[in-house]
Design an enzyme around this catalytic site. Structure first.
Site, mmCIF file in Angstrom:
data_model
loop_
_atom_site.group_PDB
_atom_site.id
_atom_site.type_symbol
_atom_site.label_atom_id
_atom_site.label_comp_id
_atom_site.label_asym_id
_atom_site.label_seq_id
_atom_site.Cartn_x
_atom_site.Cartn_y
_atom_site.Cartn_z
ATOM 1 N N GLU A 114 -16.874 33.866 -58.157
ATOM 2 C CA GLU A 114 -16.527 34.777 -59.255
ATOM 3 C C GLU A 114 -16.538 34.033 -60.585
ATOM 4 O O GLU A 114 -16.284 32.840 -60.638
ATOM 5 C CB GLU A 114 -15.115 35.349 -59.019
ATOM 6 C CG GLU A 114 -15.101 36.761 -58.486
ATOM 7 C CD GLU A 114 -15.507 37.808 -59.531
ATOM 8 O OE1 GLU A 114 -16.149 37.477 -60.541
ATOM 9 O OE2 GLU A 114 -15.165 38.976 -59.315
ATOM 10 N N ASP A 115 -16.778 34.775 -61.662
ATOM 11 C CA ASP A 115 -16.692 34.174 -62.990
ATOM 12 C C ASP A 115 -15.236 34.047 -63.426
ATOM 13 O O ASP A 115 -14.816 33.013 -63.911
ATOM 14 C CB ASP A 115 -17.501 34.975 -64.027
ATOM 15 C CG ASP A 115 -17.202 36.472 -64.007
ATOM 16 O OD1 ASP A 115 -16.377 36.931 -63.187
ATOM 17 O OD2 ASP A 115 -17.800 37.190 -64.831
ATOM 18 N N LYS A 142 -6.795 33.974 -64.903
ATOM 19 C CA LYS A 142 -5.708 34.322 -65.832
ATOM 20 C C LYS A 142 -4.465 34.661 -65.021
ATOM 21 O O LYS A 142 -4.243 35.831 -64.681
ATOM 22 C CB LYS A 142 -6.094 35.556 -66.658
ATOM 23 C CG LYS A 142 -7.326 35.407 -67.529
ATOM 24 C CD LYS A 142 -7.580 36.719 -68.259
ATOM 25 C CE LYS A 142 -8.862 36.705 -69.040
ATOM 26 N NZ LYS A 142 -9.180 38.031 -69.632
ATOM 27 N N PHE A 201 -9.340 37.333 -73.994
ATOM 28 C CA PHE A 201 -10.691 37.724 -73.614
ATOM 29 C C PHE A 201 -11.689 36.624 -73.975
ATOM 30 O O PHE A 201 -11.748 36.172 -75.117
ATOM 31 C CB PHE A 201 -11.079 39.038 -74.303
ATOM 32 C CG PHE A 201 -12.384 39.580 -73.811
ATOM 33 C CD1 PHE A 201 -12.463 40.253 -72.592
ATOM 34 C CD2 PHE A 201 -13.545 39.394 -74.550
ATOM 35 C CE1 PHE A 201 -13.672 40.736 -72.126
ATOM 36 C CE2 PHE A 201 -14.761 39.884 -74.095
ATOM 37 C CZ PHE A 201 -14.827 40.554 -72.876
ATOM 38 N N VAL A 202 -12.472 36.194 -72.998
ATOM 39 C CA VAL A 202 -13.432 35.109 -73.220
ATOM 40 C C VAL A 202 -14.867 35.552 -72.938
ATOM 41 O O VAL A 202 -15.096 36.486 -72.170
ATOM 42 C CB VAL A 202 -13.094 33.875 -72.340
ATOM 43 C CG1 VAL A 202 -11.790 33.222 -72.769
ATOM 44 C CG2 VAL A 202 -13.033 34.248 -70.862
ATOM 45 N N ARG A 243 -23.724 36.207 -72.807
ATOM 46 C CA ARG A 243 -23.859 35.580 -71.484
ATOM 47 C C ARG A 243 -24.619 34.258 -71.541
ATOM 48 O O ARG A 243 -24.413 33.383 -70.726
ATOM 49 C CB ARG A 243 -24.597 36.509 -70.510
ATOM 50 C CG ARG A 243 -23.834 37.747 -70.115
ATOM 51 C CD ARG A 243 -24.496 38.396 -68.905
ATOM 52 N NE ARG A 243 -24.100 39.782 -68.702
ATOM 53 C CZ ARG A 243 -22.980 40.166 -68.079
ATOM 54 N NH1 ARG A 243 -22.146 39.272 -67.605
ATOM 55 N NH2 ARG A 243 -22.703 41.449 -67.930
ATOM 56 N N ASP A 251 -8.923 38.284 -63.229
ATOM 57 C CA ASP A 251 -8.033 38.842 -64.247
ATOM 58 C C ASP A 251 -6.899 39.559 -63.495
ATOM 59 O O ASP A 251 -5.975 38.910 -63.025
ATOM 60 C CB ASP A 251 -8.909 39.771 -65.103
ATOM 61 C CG ASP A 251 -8.222 40.338 -66.317
ATOM 62 O OD1 ASP A 251 -8.303 39.716 -67.377
ATOM 63 O OD2 ASP A 251 -7.638 41.419 -66.218
HETATM 64 P P1 5GP Z 1 -10.214 41.971 -62.406
HETATM 65 O O1 5GP Z 1 -10.789 42.938 -61.404
HETATM 66 O O2 5GP Z 1 -9.695 40.701 -61.786
HETATM 67 O O3 5GP Z 1 -9.197 42.641 -63.290
HETATM 68 O O4 5GP Z 1 -11.371 41.613 -63.384
HETATM 69 C C1 5GP Z 1 -12.371 40.814 -62.976
HETATM 70 C C2 5GP Z 1 -13.642 41.073 -63.728
HETATM 71 O O5 5GP Z 1 -13.396 41.572 -65.053
HETATM 72 C C3 5GP Z 1 -14.363 39.776 -63.893
HETATM 73 O O6 5GP Z 1 -15.207 39.506 -62.812
HETATM 74 C C4 5GP Z 1 -15.098 39.979 -65.205
HETATM 75 O O7 5GP Z 1 -16.323 40.584 -64.957
HETATM 76 C C5 5GP Z 1 -14.202 40.903 -65.992
HETATM 77 N N1 5GP Z 1 -13.323 40.140 -66.920
HETATM 78 C C6 5GP Z 1 -12.001 39.891 -66.786
HETATM 79 N N2 5GP Z 1 -11.521 39.160 -67.798
HETATM 80 C C7 5GP Z 1 -12.576 38.930 -68.613
HETATM 81 C C8 5GP Z 1 -12.733 38.196 -69.844
HETATM 82 O O8 5GP Z 1 -11.815 37.600 -70.427
HETATM 83 N N3 5GP Z 1 -13.994 38.193 -70.369
HETATM 84 C C9 5GP Z 1 -15.052 38.824 -69.782
HETATM 85 N N4 5GP Z 1 -16.237 38.730 -70.396
HETATM 86 N N5 5GP Z 1 -14.945 39.492 -68.620
HETATM 87 C C10 5GP Z 1 -13.720 39.560 -68.047
HETATM 88 MG MG MG Z 2 -16.969 39.247 -62.455
#
Ligand code: 5GP
Ligand code: MG
Length: 182
Positions: free
Chosen positions: A102-103, A134, A155-156, A168, A106
């Protein structure tokens, strides 16, 4: 201070490419030793994780298979609160040692969703690697095994991560130059 503009928002330099690549090499070393004499199947979560995965693979010495999964839960800079994807992985994962790549984690919603889908296929083992995490934003009960950087709830963009499909291609990671309102 180095800043960049993407659409209506300003971002400032946060983690340099040198630091990112160093950290990913460290993660790869750990994975090489944890999966010694095993074959690892990487499930790379598109779009954001493509770049982390590519860099990680450069330093993996164990045999690997790769497959991709497309998921999306973000609109702009806020989570949409639901996950869109289909479990169209083109490899059977049953009996395999699987690593989700995963990138960023969150809320953990995306990861929980993906993990549940993969577990249905009964892999031999399932672990998770993420470039960014995070902790303050986490809402779901997920286990993360390899983390690049723990960051605050900001947010990054860059190194695969986007703001409305922009950013990207940036080699460094940048952070939004304003606080996110809760
Ligand atoms: P989650 O499902 O954990 O809330 O969110 C995960 C996905 O939301 C990540 O795989 C990513 O694609 C997106 N995401 C969450 N935080 C960020 C952020 O700070 N920047 C960006 N560009 N994408 C985020
Ligand atoms: Mg992602």
């Amino acid at each position: 201070m180095q800043t960049i503009q993407l659409k209506d928002k300003e971002f400032r330099l946060y983690i340099s490419n040198l630091e990112i690549e160093k950290k990913i090499a460290e993660i790869a070393l750990k994975i090489n030793s944890d999966y010694h004499q095993k074959e690892l199947t990487l499930v790379i979560v598109l779009n954001g994780a493509f770049r982390f995965a590519a860099q990680l693979i450069r330093s993996l010495t164990i045999p690997i298979q790769i497959t991709f999964l497309r998921v999306s839960s973000y609109r702009g800079i806020q989570s949409a609160g639901k996950v869109e994807n289909n479990f169209d992985v083109d490899l059977p994962l049953g009996g395999k040692d699987v690593l989700i790549v995963e990138d960023i984690i969150d809320s953990g919603l995306t990861l929980q969703h993906i993990s549940a889908g993969i577990k249905k296929q009964q892999p031999a083992s399932l672990k998770v690697a993420t470039l960014l995490y995070k902790p303050a934003a986490l809402k779901y009960d997920v286990t993360i095994n390899y983390v690049g950087f723990e960051i605050p709830n900001d947010f990054v963009v860059g190194f695969g991560l986007d703001y409305d499909q922009q950013g990207r291609g940036l080699n460094d990671i940048f952070v939004l130059n304003e606080k996110l309102s809760e």
